[in-house]
Scaffold this motif. Structure first.
Motif, PDB file in Angstrom:
ATOM      1  N   LEU A 103       0.272  -1.025  -0.336  1.00  0.00           N
ATOM      2  CA  LEU A 103       0.212   0.158  -0.249  1.00  0.00           C
ATOM      3  C   LEU A 103       1.328   1.745   0.184  1.00  0.00           C
ATOM      4  CD1 LEU A 103      -2.755  -1.683   2.772  1.00  0.00           C
ATOM      5  CD2 LEU A 103      -2.900  -1.037   0.030  1.00  0.00           C
ATOM      6  N   LEU A 104       1.942   1.185   0.480  1.00  0.00           N
ATOM      7  CA  LEU A 104       3.208   2.642   0.552  1.00  0.00           C
ATOM      8  C   LEU A 104       4.616   1.515   0.108  1.00  0.00           C
ATOM      9  CD1 LEU A 104       3.716   2.134   3.646  1.00  0.00           C
ATOM     10  CD2 LEU A 104       2.282   3.899   4.051  1.00  0.00           C
ATOM     11  N   SER A 105       5.377   2.625   0.084  1.00  0.00           N
ATOM     12  CA  SER A 105       7.062   2.198   0.539  1.00  0.00           C
ATOM     13  C   SER A 105       6.963   2.957   1.806  1.00  0.00           C
ATOM     14  CB  SER A 105       7.564   1.639  -0.534  1.00  0.00           C
ATOM     15  OG  SER A 105       9.379   2.107  -0.408  1.00  0.00           O
ATOM     16  N   ARG A 181      -0.514   8.639  10.564  1.00  0.00           N
ATOM     17  CA  ARG A 181      -2.319   9.449   9.216  1.00  0.00           C
ATOM     18  C   ARG A 181      -1.724   8.750   8.018  1.00  0.00           C
ATOM     19  NH1 ARG A 181      -5.274  13.979  10.845  1.00  0.00           N
ATOM     20  NH2 ARG A 181      -5.171  12.691  12.559  1.00  0.00           N
ATOM     21  N   ILE A 182      -0.302   8.783   7.413  1.00  0.00           N
ATOM     22  CA  ILE A 182      -0.352   8.979   6.401  1.00  0.00           C
ATOM     23  C   ILE A 182      -0.645   7.126   6.125  1.00  0.00           C
ATOM     24  CG2 ILE A 182       1.439   7.740   4.995  1.00  0.00           C
ATOM     25  CD1 ILE A 182       3.038  10.714   5.850  1.00  0.00           C
ATOM     26  N   SER A 183      -0.434   5.769   7.045  1.00  0.00           N
ATOM     27  CA  SER A 183      -0.385   4.505   7.385  1.00  0.00           C
ATOM     28  C   SER A 183      -1.756   4.596   7.155  1.00  0.00           C
ATOM     29  CB  SER A 183       0.045   4.023   8.697  1.00  0.00           C
ATOM     30  OG  SER A 183       1.522   4.110   8.453  1.00  0.00           O
ATOM     31  N   ALA A 184      -2.835   4.921   8.292  1.00  0.00           N
ATOM     32  CA  ALA A 184      -3.897   4.721   7.897  1.00  0.00           C
ATOM     33  C   ALA A 184      -4.301   4.957   7.108  1.00  0.00           C
ATOM     34  CB  ALA A 184      -4.672   5.662   8.580  1.00  0.00           C
ATOM     35  N   GLN A 185      -4.195   6.511   6.363  1.00  0.00           N
ATOM     36  CA  GLN A 185      -4.720   6.751   5.053  1.00  0.00           C
ATOM     37  C   GLN A 185      -4.467   5.353   3.557  1.00  0.00           C
ATOM     38  OE1 GLN A 185      -3.848  11.116   3.457  1.00  0.00           O
ATOM     39  NE2 GLN A 185      -3.230   9.985   2.184  1.00  0.00           N
ATOM     40  N   ALA A 186      -2.968   5.305   4.120  1.00  0.00           N
ATOM     41  CA  ALA A 186      -3.120   3.909   2.793  1.00  0.00           C
ATOM     42  C   ALA A 186      -4.538   3.026   3.530  1.00  0.00           C
ATOM     43  CB  ALA A 186      -1.804   3.943   3.303  1.00  0.00           C
ATOM     44  N   PHE A 187      -4.497   2.833   4.453  1.00  0.00           N
ATOM     45  CA  PHE A 187      -5.562   1.070   4.698  1.00  0.00           C
ATOM     46  C   PHE A 187      -7.204   2.022   4.164  1.00  0.00           C
ATOM     47  CE2 PHE A 187      -2.318  -0.534   7.061  1.00  0.00           C
ATOM     48  CZ  PHE A 187      -2.316  -1.908   6.549  1.00  0.00           C
ATOM     49  N   GLY A 188      -7.209   3.155   4.091  1.00  0.00           N
ATOM     50  CA  GLY A 188      -8.583   3.753   3.740  1.00  0.00           C
ATOM     51  C   GLY A 188      -9.337   4.113   5.305  1.00  0.00           C
ATOM     52  N   GLN A 189      -8.033   3.967   5.783  1.00  0.00           N
ATOM     53  CA  GLN A 189      -9.664   4.427   7.704  1.00  0.00           C
ATOM     54  C   GLN A 189      -8.902   5.365   8.643  1.00  0.00           C
ATOM     55  OE1 GLN A 189      -8.316  -0.183   8.126  1.00  0.00           O
ATOM     56  NE2 GLN A 189     -10.355  -0.563   8.711  1.00  0.00           N
ATOM     57  N   PRO A 190      -9.445   5.685   9.295  1.00  0.00           N
ATOM     58  CA  PRO A 190      -9.259   6.512  10.370  1.00  0.00           C
ATOM     59  C   PRO A 190      -8.563   6.509  11.188  1.00  0.00           C
ATOM     60  CG  PRO A 190     -11.572   6.739   9.947  1.00  0.00           C
ATOM     61  CD  PRO A 190     -11.226   5.520   9.215  1.00  0.00           C
ATOM     62  N   TYR A 191      -7.069   6.932  11.911  1.00  0.00           N
ATOM     63  CA  TYR A 191      -6.459   5.893  12.473  1.00  0.00           C
ATOM     64  C   TYR A 191      -6.373   4.674  13.328  1.00  0.00           C
ATOM     65  CZ  TYR A 191      -1.969   4.959  14.916  1.00  0.00           C
ATOM     66  OH  TYR A 191      -0.912   4.301  15.679  1.00  0.00           O
ATOM     67  N   ALA A 192      -7.175   5.387  14.236  1.00  0.00           N
ATOM     68  CA  ALA A 192      -7.663   4.180  15.853  1.00  0.00           C
ATOM     69  C   ALA A 192      -8.411   3.365  14.797  1.00  0.00           C
ATOM     70  CB  ALA A 192      -8.877   5.174  16.600  1.00  0.00           C
ATOM     71  N   GLN A 193      -9.328   3.400  14.116  1.00  0.00           N
ATOM     72  CA  GLN A 193     -10.023   2.275  13.490  1.00  0.00           C
ATOM     73  C   GLN A 193      -8.877   1.226  11.991  1.00  0.00           C
ATOM     74  OE1 GLN A 193     -13.121   2.851  10.627  1.00  0.00           O
ATOM     75  NE2 GLN A 193     -13.199   0.495  10.290  1.00  0.00           N
ATOM     76  N   ALA A 194      -8.506   1.804  12.123  1.00  0.00           N
ATOM     77  CA  ALA A 194      -7.214   0.765  11.124  1.00  0.00           C
ATOM     78  C   ALA A 194      -5.742   0.543  12.161  1.00  0.00           C
ATOM     79  CB  ALA A 194      -5.907   2.137  10.045  1.00  0.00           C
TER      80      ALA A 194
END
Length: 387
Positions: A103-105, A181-194
């Protein structure tokens, strides 16, 4: 199947084997923990704490004092403590997992994922820079005038690295918050949910939360401020969940240490992600910086460990040399990390060679030296009993 997942299966099976006769008894552990931590509690007026050691799959837990002085609630194994910056170890696990899933590098630039920062110095930092505090002057805290996500982006567009600085280590809640924030965005979720869906739940960390559920609020300790002894809990803030927002109990943290030691069966992508978080990336005077975790040569002196955990390592920029290759060896290494909020102080460390780890959680922000010194001494006492 990865090398780590195979090793996990083999090691998990080995946990059913009877421990050596030299293993510290429960009675000995309680006595040693009391000897080491009772003076600390008295000196710093610590209301309560929970301390745990995992050694070759066996868990020892010591609890003492009150989670809530007003209600006279005793600390137990169920008590939830604020982890402070120990939360960052979960943040980087999420980031490394996002890389495992393509999903990212971690070599990506921030501006590739946060378009408002494209073309700015902040946007030129890599995700690995964020994970290893290599921001050349990013502030420790989110500036007071920043009140929301738009404010963060506006501030970062104007930010400039420290003039004339080389590749320095600047410990920063702001930069690690961006990584989350970037990692959660990569999963398409808010951070706490991701974090819950991708890391905490799959690792069976069932008592670790960003937002403590209503049903668990009676187990959530109050911290006690140094200045006025007021009962407090962490205040909401920009990027707080990503930088210092996890609450957990001693048993979940011991399981997390077991997982980092390779002593619990977990999904292969997460095992690989955790292995990535251990890799050394830059070298400071006292330790090699991995993804949040700090790597010390093992065995090591208490003095070197205390030097690496000095307050200056968090509040002052430190010279750091980028390694030509990431250090993957885990033999001869102690991994450690402290964590604090205004009312809580914690520490975690583990040594793969010894299959041992220690966790301390307290509802007072105990000075770093005191918590590291006592935790390290307890770890040494358990190893001494083995030998």
């Amino acid at each position: 199947m990865t090398r780590r997942s195979i090793a996990l299966g083999l090691f998990t099976a080995s946990l059913s084997v009877t421990l050596p006769a030299a293993a510290m008894s429960e009675q000995q552990f309680q006595a040693e923990a009391d000897t080491l931590f009772a003076p600390l509690m008295a000196q710093y007026d610590v209301p309560g704490l929970a301390v745990g050691v995992t050694w070759q799959g066996k868990h020892y837990v010591f609890t003492r004092g009150l989670a809530n002085r007003e209600a006279k609630t005793a600390v137990s194994r169920q008590t939830l403590f604020e982890l402070g910056s120990l939360s960052k170890t979960f943040n980087v696990t999420l980031a490394a997992l996002a890389q495992e899933r393509a999903l990212l590098s971690l070599d990506d630039r921030v501006g590739e994922h946060l378009k408002p920062l494209e073309g700015s110095p902040a946007g030129a930092l890599s995700l690995m820079d964020l994970a290893t505090h290599q921001s050349n002057g990013m502030p420790l805290q989110v500036p007071d005038q920043v009140k929301d996500d738009n404010g963060v982006m506006n501030w970062l567009r104007q930010w400039e690295p420290t003039p004339g600085a080389g590749h320095e280590r600047s410990y920063s809640n702001l930069s690690i918050g961006l990584l989350g924030r970037i990692s959660a965005q990569a999963f398409g979720q808010p951070y706490a949910q991701a974090l819950h869906d991708q890391v905490l739940a799959p690792l069976a960390l069932n008592h670790s939360y960003v937002q403590v559920p209503a049903a668990r609020m009676p187990d959530y300790a109050y911290g006690y401020a140094r200045q006025d002894n007021k009962a407090i809990r962490v205040s909401p803030g920009v990027l707080d969940a990503e930088a210092y927002g996890v609450k957990s109990n001693v048993d979940d943290m011991l399981r997390f240490i077991d997982i980092n030691l390779g002593g619990a069966s977990v999904p292969a992508p997460l095992a690989a992600a955790i292995e990535t978080t251990h890799q050394g990336v830059t070298r400071t005077q006292s330790f090699t910086q991995a993804m949040v975790w700090e790597r010390y040569p093992w065995p090591l002196s208490r003095e070197r460990l205390l030097a690496g955990n000095a307050p200056s390592m968090a509040v002052e920029a430190q010279p750091a040399t980028r390694l030509p290759e990431r250090e993957t060896r885990e033999q001869g290494v102690l991994f450690g990390k402290t964590g604090s909020t205004n009312g809580f102080g914690g520490y975690a460390a583990f040594v793969p060679d010894e299959r041992i780890g220690v966790v301390m959680l307290a509802n007072r922000n105990v000075p770093l030296e005191a918590r590291v010194k006592a935790s390290y001494a307890l770890l040494q006492q358990v190893l001494k009993a083995e030998r």
